[in-house]
Each structure stands twice: as structure tokens, then as C-alpha cells.
Design a protein around this motif. Structure first.
Motif, mmCIF file in Angstrom:
data_model
loop_
_atom_site.group_PDB
_atom_site.id
_atom_site.type_symbol
_atom_site.label_atom_id
_atom_site.label_comp_id
_atom_site.label_asym_id
_atom_site.label_seq_id
_atom_site.Cartn_x
_atom_site.Cartn_y
_atom_site.Cartn_z
ATOM 1 N N PRO A 281 -7.448 17.850 -9.488
ATOM 2 C CA PRO A 281 -6.836 19.031 -10.129
ATOM 3 C C PRO A 281 -5.335 19.054 -9.843
ATOM 4 O O PRO A 281 -4.835 18.284 -9.021
ATOM 5 N N GLN A 282 -4.625 19.955 -10.508
ATOM 6 C CA GLN A 282 -3.169 20.035 -10.277
ATOM 7 C C GLN A 282 -2.849 20.560 -8.878
ATOM 8 O O GLN A 282 -1.829 20.199 -8.300
ATOM 9 N N ILE A 283 -3.720 21.426 -8.357
ATOM 10 C CA ILE A 283 -3.524 21.930 -6.995
ATOM 11 C C ILE A 283 -4.766 21.552 -6.187
ATOM 12 O O ILE A 283 -5.790 22.227 -6.239
ATOM 13 N N PRO A 284 -4.720 20.428 -5.453
ATOM 14 C CA PRO A 284 -5.914 19.956 -4.745
ATOM 15 C C PRO A 284 -6.214 20.755 -3.477
ATOM 16 O O PRO A 284 -5.301 21.242 -2.812
ATOM 17 N N ILE A 285 -7.497 20.881 -3.171
ATOM 18 C CA ILE A 285 -7.936 21.501 -1.914
ATOM 19 C C ILE A 285 -8.686 20.432 -1.129
ATOM 20 O O ILE A 285 -9.705 19.904 -1.582
ATOM 21 N N LEU A 286 -8.170 20.093 0.056
ATOM 22 C CA LEU A 286 -8.732 19.018 0.875
ATOM 23 C C LEU A 286 -9.136 19.562 2.243
ATOM 24 O O LEU A 286 -8.652 20.616 2.663
ATOM 25 N N PRO A 287 -10.002 18.832 2.961
ATOM 26 C CA PRO A 287 -10.392 19.283 4.308
ATOM 27 C C PRO A 287 -9.211 19.214 5.275
ATOM 28 O O PRO A 287 -8.787 18.133 5.682
ATOM 29 N N GLU A 288 -8.675 20.365 5.620
ATOM 30 C CA GLU A 288 -7.423 20.449 6.377
ATOM 31 C C GLU A 288 -7.531 19.877 7.790
ATOM 32 O O GLU A 288 -6.533 19.459 8.373
ATOM 33 N N GLU A 289 -8.760 19.869 8.351
ATOM 34 C CA GLU A 289 -8.917 19.461 9.758
ATOM 35 C C GLU A 289 -8.864 17.945 9.949
ATOM 36 O O GLU A 289 -8.690 17.450 11.069
ATOM 37 N N LEU A 290 -9.003 17.177 8.843
ATOM 38 C CA LEU A 290 -9.013 15.713 8.949
ATOM 39 C C LEU A 290 -7.598 15.145 8.906
ATOM 40 O O LEU A 290 -6.685 15.758 8.355
ATOM 41 N N THR A 291 -7.444 13.932 9.459
ATOM 42 C CA THR A 291 -6.196 13.207 9.230
ATOM 43 C C THR A 291 -6.292 12.558 7.849
ATOM 44 O O THR A 291 -7.392 12.425 7.288
ATOM 45 N N VAL A 292 -5.159 12.125 7.316
ATOM 46 C CA VAL A 292 -5.140 11.466 6.003
ATOM 47 C C VAL A 292 -6.029 10.219 6.026
ATOM 48 O O VAL A 292 -6.818 9.980 5.104
ATOM 49 N N TYR A 293 -5.921 9.430 7.086
ATOM 50 C CA TYR A 293 -6.717 8.192 7.173
ATOM 51 C C TYR A 293 -8.214 8.497 7.240
ATOM 52 O O TYR A 293 -9.020 7.827 6.583
ATOM 53 N N GLN A 294 -8.605 9.521 8.009
ATOM 54 C CA GLN A 294 -10.026 9.904 8.081
ATOM 55 C C GLN A 294 -10.550 10.285 6.703
ATOM 56 O O GLN A 294 -11.667 9.942 6.326
ATOM 57 N N TYR A 295 -9.709 10.992 5.936
ATOM 58 C CA TYR A 295 -10.129 11.392 4.591
ATOM 59 C C TYR A 295 -10.276 10.173 3.677
ATOM 60 O O TYR A 295 -11.192 10.109 2.858
ATOM 61 N N MET A 296 -9.370 9.203 3.822
ATOM 62 C CA MET A 296 -9.464 7.965 3.035
ATOM 63 C C MET A 296 -10.815 7.278 3.270
ATOM 64 O O MET A 296 -11.449 6.786 2.356
ATOM 65 N N LEU A 297 -11.232 7.246 4.535
ATOM 66 C CA LEU A 297 -12.476 6.538 4.873
ATOM 67 C C LEU A 297 -13.712 7.214 4.278
ATOM 68 O O LEU A 297 -14.753 6.569 4.134
ATOM 69 N N LEU A 298 -13.602 8.498 3.914
ATOM 70 C CA LEU A 298 -14.737 9.167 3.275
ATOM 71 C C LEU A 298 -15.103 8.517 1.937
ATOM 72 O O LEU A 298 -16.215 8.675 1.448
ATOM 73 N N SER A 299 -14.157 7.763 1.374
ATOM 74 C CA SER A 299 -14.440 7.033 0.123
ATOM 75 C C SER A 299 -15.509 5.970 0.336
ATOM 76 O O SER A 299 -16.140 5.510 -0.621
ATOM 77 N N PHE A 300 -15.692 5.560 1.592
ATOM 78 C CA PHE A 300 -16.628 4.472 1.903
ATOM 79 C C PHE A 300 -17.785 4.970 2.776
ATOM 80 O O PHE A 300 -18.283 4.258 3.637
ATOM 81 N N GLU A 301 -18.193 6.205 2.540
ATOM 82 C CA GLU A 301 -19.194 6.838 3.408
ATOM 83 C C GLU A 301 -20.475 6.006 3.529
ATOM 84 O O GLU A 301 -20.989 5.763 4.625
ATOM 85 N N LYS A 302 -20.996 5.521 2.400
ATOM 86 C CA LYS A 302 -22.244 4.739 2.420
ATOM 87 C C LYS A 302 -22.057 3.443 3.205
ATOM 88 O O LYS A 302 -22.923 3.035 3.990
ATOM 89 N N LEU B 270 -21.466 -5.836 -0.180
ATOM 90 C CA LEU B 270 -20.958 -4.603 -0.803
ATOM 91 C C LEU B 270 -19.459 -4.408 -0.560
ATOM 92 O O LEU B 270 -18.886 -3.406 -0.977
ATOM 93 N N GLY B 271 -18.819 -5.384 0.091
ATOM 94 C CA GLY B 271 -17.365 -5.324 0.290
ATOM 95 C C GLY B 271 -16.943 -4.565 1.524
ATOM 96 O O GLY B 271 -15.782 -4.126 1.624
ATOM 97 N N GLY B 272 -17.850 -4.423 2.496
ATOM 98 C CA GLY B 272 -17.531 -3.668 3.704
ATOM 99 C C GLY B 272 -16.390 -4.257 4.507
ATOM 100 O O GLY B 272 -15.622 -3.516 5.135
ATOM 101 N N ASN B 273 -16.272 -5.585 4.488
ATOM 102 C CA ASN B 273 -15.198 -6.230 5.257
ATOM 103 C C ASN B 273 -13.827 -6.105 4.576
ATOM 104 O O ASN B 273 -12.816 -6.541 5.108
ATOM 105 N N LEU B 274 -13.810 -5.504 3.386
ATOM 106 C CA LEU B 274 -12.537 -5.365 2.654
ATOM 107 C C LEU B 274 -12.005 -3.933 2.684
ATOM 108 O O LEU B 274 -11.006 -3.626 2.016
#
Length: 610
Positions: A70-91, A118-122
């Protein structure tokens, strides 16, 4: 395929969609367009499940994964940016955890194979690549989301979506917080994306480069056109001209028929006259296509400035220990229209704020010429009170206008009747942008400082903005990532890189773009001379692009092998399968080496750019 049937949506008495039906086939790349307030964001909110609708049905979306920017995103404020990035690879990370906790060596080996397949090493390399192009630095990755800006949140959410590779991507003005390099990266990603995406954008060139269908919202309905934005515009104009011609012919026919009826209704040809009355009653009237009212801003006459508008001498500026501008010098003369470009964080907005007096230089001088009256357009509008109405805000901003005069002025920006009683918080981004441009016109500036003025505007309004800036008789300094706006307005370009400036005249704009988005071919340094820092950066970037191209080719070949594995016709051909297994293993080893090289080059680049 997603099927939308008889969708109806209103906000109070304001109906946005009325009984709308359309489909979104899998894999379609869609540009969603329409005038400001037509319902583009509303539709994205509905499809993402963030907004209700009164009537209708949406089928085929329930089991699909959706990534929504969205134009104004709402993200989990308690996480670091890197921690949030890793959520893309939760499985994948859950699989890694399971693998590491598994005691049985055979099961652990099988889980490891699955993880690698599944590309886990990448994971780290993929995160590094996306962060590099979306200008998410190592320092930013360590920060908590609660401490970063809105623009940074948008880029981080976009990176998360691209890394997640959902079935459907929904993007609302994704280029607003990207630099030109980021836009090119996003274009290339979307062009090759195998899933479905719907993008709302004011950037004509961006739409031309990455969509293959246009969904146009008009009159509370949606019409579908095959092709990019330019093709849509041509086809739409042909349709409009055809309807105008048909309407004219029908009007003449009605006039002639009514004249015949008037003459003969009481005479010998009464039956014919009555027959024609019935024909007119059954006639389906052709409606003239609605002509969208473009803003009608007019520059108020202002006094001329002196010939030299600005003299900037040995200017430096730092935020804390971070140096943004280093000993820069340039002059601005009356009538120049200067585009300031560069990567995010390079100092584009900083220059405007320094000129406007909102920031104090660390050293150096900004000397203003005679008779300078500055009009400043900001990127964000958070400084305005949300609960005030548009009319109240305008009267407060201008003071000398009567209510009647204020209504007339607001009408020039397309605000009529009930619009002017809307609260600021209820206006769309485009409506806020139009108001801020209108405000500039009544301030009578002769030096405009514009920070991303095309953000939030629809494409038609951007076209009007370009015309408006071209007829402005004063001087303009503006930042923009919109390549069309820059090419059509700028007389000169300032390119900020590593705290320094390079200047180009209008004929050098493409050269300036290429400095950002195209790697310079690698050359051997002249013997006995130490290669300069800028040149080394260009060489490293060229190497990075070469590695990326090689990785892309290998990944395509691995996908091809996987398809052959899945083909039942190959099941009995053991030699072929063994060869494929061997080739895949070799490719996977090669790609690991390439990703290691990629990471070391990124690290090397960060040392030169820090």
C-alpha cells in the motif's frame, strides 16, 4: 483465474463501483489506471482483503498468496529490518530448523537435500541482491522498523514481497520511494515474473516497460485493454473519436426525424410519423465520452528575479558523522529548470531544504540573488492538520481570500461543492498533491523547489503538470524519479553521487541516467597510476552485473532440468536421468561459487561507497 462478479462499493453516498464484473487470468501483468479518486486503491484493498464491499463476489482468490504494497505500509515495529526480510523465507527457515534438530543422519540428509533444492542455501544472496538494488544498506538492515522513515518502510515491504514471490503482487505507486536504479530493477523483476501482478502507477514509462494489460476505471466500471499504456492511450482516443462521430450522426438523425414528425403528424403521412415516433422511443442514445476535467491551475503574475538566482559555494553538509554533500559549487540562473537526480539518500531533498533555509550547511555558503520568492513543494503532507477541511486549510494558508474567492480557486484544482468540505485525512494522495500545487500558484513564487512533484498524481495530471512547469516563467529546481517528467521539463541535470555533483545540460540527461543504471565497461588501469575511487566503483558494479547475468542463466537451466524430471516420459530413461542429476549438481555447485563471488563484490563495493 480470479473472477469478480457484480462488485458494488460505496463510501457513504459516494459510489465507487456499481455492479462491476471482470476477470484476472493467472500470469497477467496489469496496469490499473484511472483519475484520482476513481477507486484504484480501493480495488487493491478489496482484492487484498483489507476492505469490505457491499455486494458482489470474488472467486478464485481464497487459496492464493498475496503480496500487497500500500502507499502507507504498516510493518511489525518490534522487528529489525533484517528479521523482517527473513520472514519471506519462513517455510525454508522452518525446514532448516527441523533439519538441524533431526538426530537421524539419513533423515537429516534428506531434509538437507530438500532445503538445497528449494534454494535454502541462496537466502543470504537473494536478500543481498534485492537490498542492493532497493538501496537497503547494511546499516539499515540492523535498525528496528519503529525507527525508520515511511519511504524506507515502503522499500523494505517491497523487498519482502519480491523475495516472497507470492501468487499475486499488488503494488500501489511502488516507484514513489525508489531511485531510478531501483525502478529499473523492479521493471526487470516484474517483466519476468511468472505470477500475476496489478500495479497502480503514475509513471508512464514504468507501465510501458512492464505491463501487458491495462484495466481502466471509468464511470464506476472497469474496461480492459490489451497492451501497455501507450497502446491503451491510442486505442482509447480512437474509441472516443468514434463515439463523438456516432453521437453527432445520431443527433442529426434525431433532429431530421423530429422535423419529419412535426411536419407530417397531422397530414397524409401520419402513419409514417407515428412509426418514427416509436423508432425514436426505442432508440438507444449514444452518450458522449466523459471528458475528464484536468486541473486548470494558472500561475499568478510575479516579479522577476535577478539573473543570478543562486550562488552555491564550497557547500558541505553532514547528518552527524555521515557526510551527504562535500564542498559542492554551482550557480543557478533565471529561467533554468534543473532536475536533481541520484540514488536514494544521495542528498537530493537535502539540497532543496538547504536552499529553503530549513537546514544549515556544515560549511560553505548559499547566496540568494535579488528579488527571490521561493515556493516549496514537499514530498510528504504530514504537516497539515488532518481534521481541518480543505476550505479551512486554504483560507488559513492564504489569509487574504474571501470564502467565494477560495471556492473559485479550489475549483481550478478540481475541488467542487462537497469536495471542499472534506477533511484532509479523507483526501486521496492525488487530491492532496493537487491542493499543494494549487497553493504554490497563489504564493507567486519565482523560484520553485519541487520534491518529487509527480508522486500521487494520476497520469493525466502528470501530463498537465509537465505543461504547467514548461510555461512557468521563473526558475525551477526539482527532484524526480519520473524519467518522462525529467526529459520533458528539465533544461539541466544535477547528478549527486558520493557527495559530489556532476552537471549535464538537457542533451546529457540520458548520459546521467546511464551513470546510475548502466555499468561502465571494465578497463585496465593505466600502468603506474592508482585507479580512482569512482572508476573502481564502476568496475565493481560491472562485475556484479556479469555475475547476476550468469546466475540468471544457470537458474533458468536448473528450472529446465526440474521440468524434465517432472515429465513422466523421462521416467524410464535412466541414462538421461543420471545425466540430468549430474548436470544439476554441477550447476548447483557453480551457482554457490557465483553467489560467494557476488557477496564478496557487494562487500567490496560497500567499502568503496562508505
Amino acid at each position: 483465474m480470479i473472477m469478480i462478479s457484480k462488485l458494488t462499493k460505496s463510501y457513504g453516498v459516494n459510489e465507487i463501483f456499481n455492479n462491476v464484473s471482470f476477470s484476472i487470468p493467472d500470469g497477467r501483468h496489469i496496469g490499473l489506471i484511472g483519475v484520482n479518486g476513481s477507486g484504484k486503491t480501493t480495488l487493491l484493498n478489496i482484492l487484498s482483503g483489507n476492505e469490505y464491499f457491499e455486494k458482489g463476489e470474488i472467486a478464485g482468490i481464497k487459496n492464493k498468496t498475496i503480496g500487497y504494497l500500500p502507499q502507507i505500509p504498516i510493518l511489525p515495529e518490534e522487528l529489525t529490518v533484517y528479521q523482517y526480510m527473513l520472514l519471506s523465507f519462513e517455510k525454508l527457515l522452518n525446514l532448516k530448523e527441523e533439519m538441524e534438530s533431526e538426530k537421524d543422519s539419513i533423515k537429516q540428509h534428506l531434509l538437507n537435500e530438500q532445503f538445497e533444492h528449494l534454494g535454502g542455501n541462496l537466502i543470504e544472496s537473494r536478500v543481498g541482491k534485492v537490498c542492493y538494488f532497493l538501496n537497503i544498506s547494511e546499516e539499515l538492515k540492523k535498525q528496528k522498523i519503529s525507527s525508520i522513515s515511511g519511504g524506507e518502510k515502503s522499500r523494505i515491504l517491497l523487498a519482502h514481497i519480491l523475495l516472497s514471490e507470492p501468487d499475486i503482487i499488488l503494488l500501489d505507486e511502488p516507484t514513489n520511494h525508489l531511485d531510478i536504479e531501483g525502478i529499473i530493477f523492479l521493471e526487470n523483476f516484474l517483466k519476468s515474473y511468472k505470477g500475476t501482478f496489478i500495479v497502480v502507477s503514475h509513471d508512464r514509462q514504468f507501465l510501458n516497460n512492464c505491463v501487458n494489460y491495462i484495466y481502466y476505471i471509468e464511470n464506476k466500471a472497469i474496461k480492459i485493454y490489451k497492451g501497455n499504456y501507450d497502446k491503451f492511450e491510442t486505442e482509447y482516443e480512437h474509441e472516443r473519436q468514434r463515439l463523438i462521430k456516432m453521437h453527432k450522426q445520431q443527433t442529426e438523425y434525431i433532429k431530421e426525424t423530429e422535423e419529419f414528425i412535426r411536419k407530417h403528424i397531422a397530414g397524409q403521412n401520419t402513419k409514417q410519423a407515428q412509426s418514427r415516433i416509436k423508432r425514436l422511443e426505442k432508440l438507444r442514445h449514444i452518450k458522449l465520452p466523459k471528458k475528464h476535467s484536468a486541473p486548470a491551475f494558472k500561475w499568478n503574475e510575479t516579479f522577476r528575479s535577478g539573473n543570478k538566482v543562486l550562488h552555491i559555494e564550497n557547500l558541505s553538509f553532514s547528518y552527524g558523522s555521515r557526510k551527504i554533500l562535500s564542498n559542492i559549487n554551482f550557480n543557478v540562473y533565471a529561467g533554468q529548470k534543473i532536475a536533481v537526480i541520484g540514488k536514494n539518500g544521495a542528498g537530493k531533498t537535502t539540497i532543496l531544504k538547504l536552499i529553503n533555509g530549513e537546514l544549515t550547511p556544515s560549511s560553505g555558503n548559499i547566496i540568494k540573488g535579488s528579488n527571490i520568492n521561493i515556493g516549496y513543494y514537499r514530498q510528504d503532507f504530514h504537516f497539515i492538520e488532518n481534521e481541518k477541511t480543505l476550505l479551512e486549510i486554504f483560507l488559513n494558508d492564504t489569509e487574504h481570500f474571501t470564502i467565494g474567492e477560495a471556492r473559485s480557486k479550489l475549483a481550478l484544482a478540481g475541488f467542487f461543492a462537497d469536495d471542499i468540505e472534506k477533511k484532509w485525512s479523507d483526501l486521496s494522495g492525488g487530491e492532496k498533491a493537487k491542493y499543494m500545487i494549487l497553493k504554490l500558484t497563489v504564493e507567486k513564487p519565482n523560484l520553485l523547489l519541487l520534491d518529487e512533484p509527480s508522486n500521487h498524481l494520476d497520469i493525466q495530471s502528470v501530463k498537465y503538470l509537465i505543461n504547467m512547469l514548461n510555461i512557468f516563467s521563473g526558475t525551477i529546481i526539482f527532484t524526480s524519479h519520473d524519467r518522462s517528467l525529467i526529459k520533458n521539463v528539465a533544461t539541466d541535470v544535477i547528478f549527486i553521487k558520493d557527495g559530489n555533483l556532476e552537471t549535464f545540460d538537457v542533451s546529457g540527461i540520458d548520459t546521467a541516467f546511464n551513470e546510475i543504471i548502466t555499468p561502465i565497461q571494465k578497463r585496465k588501469p593505466v600502468s603506474g597510476k592508482k585507479p580512482d575511487r569512482k572508476r573502481q566503483v564502476r568496475i565493481i558494479k560491472a562485475s556484479i552485473r556479469e555475475i547476476e547475468n550468469e546466475i540468471d542463466e544457470i537458474e533458468k537451466r536448473i528450472s529446465e532440468i526440474d521440468r524434465k524430471f517432472a515429465d513422466p516420459r523421462n521416467n524410464s530413461d535412466y541414462n538421461k536421468l543420471n545425466n540430468l542429476v549430474r548436470e544439476k549438481k554441477q550447476l548447483e555447485n557453480k551457482i554457490k561459487i557465483l553467489y560467494n563471488k557476488y557477496e564478496s563484490k557487494i562487500e567490496e563495493l560497500s567499502l568503496y561507497e562508505s
